[in-house]
Design an enzyme around this catalytic site. Structure first.
Site, PDB file in Angstrom:
ATOM      1  N   ASP A   1      -2.807  -2.151  -2.216  1.00  0.00           N
ATOM      2  CA  ASP A   1      -1.525  -1.485  -1.997  1.00  0.00           C
ATOM      3  C   ASP A   1      -0.758  -2.222  -0.905  1.00  0.00           C
ATOM      4  O   ASP A   1      -1.343  -2.933  -0.078  1.00  0.00           O
ATOM      5  CB  ASP A   1      -1.730  -0.026  -1.608  1.00  0.00           C
ATOM      6  CG  ASP A   1      -2.531   0.152  -0.312  1.00  0.00           C
ATOM      7  OD1 ASP A   1      -3.575  -0.502  -0.175  1.00  0.00           O
ATOM      8  OD2 ASP A   1      -2.107   0.951   0.548  1.00  0.00           O
TER       9      ASP A   1
ATOM     10  N   GLU B   1      -4.923   1.790   1.862  1.00  0.00           N
ATOM     11  CA  GLU B   1      -5.113   1.337   3.246  1.00  0.00           C
ATOM     12  C   GLU B   1      -3.841   1.431   4.061  1.00  0.00           C
ATOM     13  O   GLU B   1      -3.878   1.760   5.263  1.00  0.00           O
ATOM     14  CB  GLU B   1      -5.646  -0.101   3.249  1.00  0.00           C
ATOM     15  CG  GLU B   1      -6.146  -0.586   4.614  1.00  0.00           C
ATOM     16  CD  GLU B   1      -5.054  -1.200   5.476  1.00  0.00           C
ATOM     17  OE1 GLU B   1      -5.312  -1.413   6.680  1.00  0.00           O
ATOM     18  OE2 GLU B   1      -3.937  -1.459   4.961  1.00  0.00           O
TER      19      GLU B   1
END
Length: 378
Positions: free
Chosen positions: A85, A146
């Site tokens: 991500d 994250e």
């Protein structure tokens, strides 16, 4: 193993990264993140890895685990841990295209951390291509959240890491090609809510209490608490719906960071001490969100650094190490005491901005560092 002879080419690797970078994958778009994880899994399968799809936590993209071919694939091994991500919203490619400019290349997520993840895959490929069987199996864990503090995948990360002897994290390098990360500061995130009292902004302004005004005052108060031991910042604010109404709710998010866990714990207590509600319902609320524990290097982590330093020396690089601000999922594995080395990813700068870039030659250089570790860890 002479890593300088491995078949690794930065130019070829950069071209292979194109579909990764052109698949934008902001955390809050789970479909896009899942698509990116799928692209990475396709690459792993092409390299012969056994891949397991893991449905994402609610509201988040999918994850995956994989293991490269090995005579003992289920044995505790080396875990390459990465997130796919990014912080860049869909459409960033128009402003920050995937493009090479001489010795540098740009693109959303190229440095943080798709490029380093791709380099780790290439390290395993190069070792297999020359017929080098690693002493331990090389495992991969790809996660999807994250950039928002890992609220949904921390348990997965910790459970997977406990199965293995070492963790390698190809987040961006700390200070260019001459460093890796052996520790991370502790980080806490908070949800902020300011409450006001409604009134018509044109007719009875003085009868209301603005939640936006309360939030603005609190932002100044929070950020003024920053000192050498703990920093505070407010990065997200949303408030109001109608300009002719005194706002009743304003929400925000804040972050505090400290080099030592005790300092972060004191910082959390200070933030929670800001909670206050008045009889008319106005006031301010702070709720603790996700926390990354401090990671201080143990003997196992320092041994990983020493091994990497020797590998770098064969390439003419004097490798340094240090702790870094900004969290990563290495906070969790390092805090568990598992030998962890972070900052193995690409050399570049200006991550989380519209100027994010990498040094192209770091693709092969960083892949060689990781290949050297994979080749000797036992």
């Amino acid at each position: 193993m002479d890593v300088n002879t491995l078949p690794l080419c930065s130019d070829t690797m950069l071209e292979g990264l194109r579909p990764w970078i052109e698949c934008e994958s902001p955390t809050y778009d789970p479909v896009s993140v899942s698509r990116m994880v799928g692209i990475a899994c396709d690459r792993l399968r092409a390299l012969g890895a056994r891949v397991e799809h893991i449905p994402g936590p609610p509201g988040l993209g999918d994850c995956a685990r994989a293991v490269f071919p090995h005579p003992r694939p289920e044995a505790p091994g080396v875990l390459v841990m990465a997130h796919l991500d990014t912080v860049h919203p869909i459409g960033t490619l128009e402003k920050l295209p995937f493009r090479r400019k001489g010795d540098f290349a740009t693109g959303p997520g190229l440095c943080d951390m798709k490029g380093g993840t791709y380099a780790a895959f290439e390290a395993a490929r190069a070792l297999a291509e020359v017929g080098h069987e690693t002493p331990l199996p090389i495992h991969v864990l790809l996660t999807s959240d994250e950039e928002i503090g890992t609220p949904g995948t921390r348990a997965l990360i910790e459970a997977e890491a406990r199965k293995h002897k070492y963790v390698l994290v190809p987040e961006p390098g700390l200070m260019g090609r001459s460093s890796v990360v052996t520790g991370r500061y502790a980080i806490a995130r908070y949800h902020l809510t300011a409450h006001g009292v409604a009134s018509h902004a044109g007719i009875r302004l003085s009868k209301g209490r603005s939640a936006i005004r309360e939030m603005a005052a609190r932002i100044l108060e929070i950020e003024a608490m920053t000192d050498e031991d703990c920093t505070y910042s407010v990065g997200v604010v949303h408030g109001g719906k109608w300009v002719n109404c005194v706002s009743t709710v304003c929400r925000g998010e804040a972050l505090s960071m400290a080099k030592r866990q005790d300092d972060l714990d004191r910082g959390v207590a200070r933030m929670l001490g800001l909670n206050q509600r008045d009889e008319d319902g106005s006031g301010f609320e702070v709720a603790l969100s996700v926390v990354r524990p401090v990671w201080e290097p143990n003997a196992g982590t320092l041994d990983l650094y020493e091994r990497t330093r020797r590998i770098a020396a064969t390439m003419g690089v004097t490798l340094e190490h240090g702790s870094a601000g900004g969290g990563s999922d290495a906070n969790f594995t390092g805090a568990l005491g598992i030998p962890t080395l972070d900052g193995l990813g690409l050399d570049g700068e200006l991550v989380h901005t519209l100027h994010e870039y990498i040094e192209v030659e770091s693709l092969a250089y960083r892949a060689r560092l990781m290949a050297g570790l994979m080749a000797e860890l036992s």
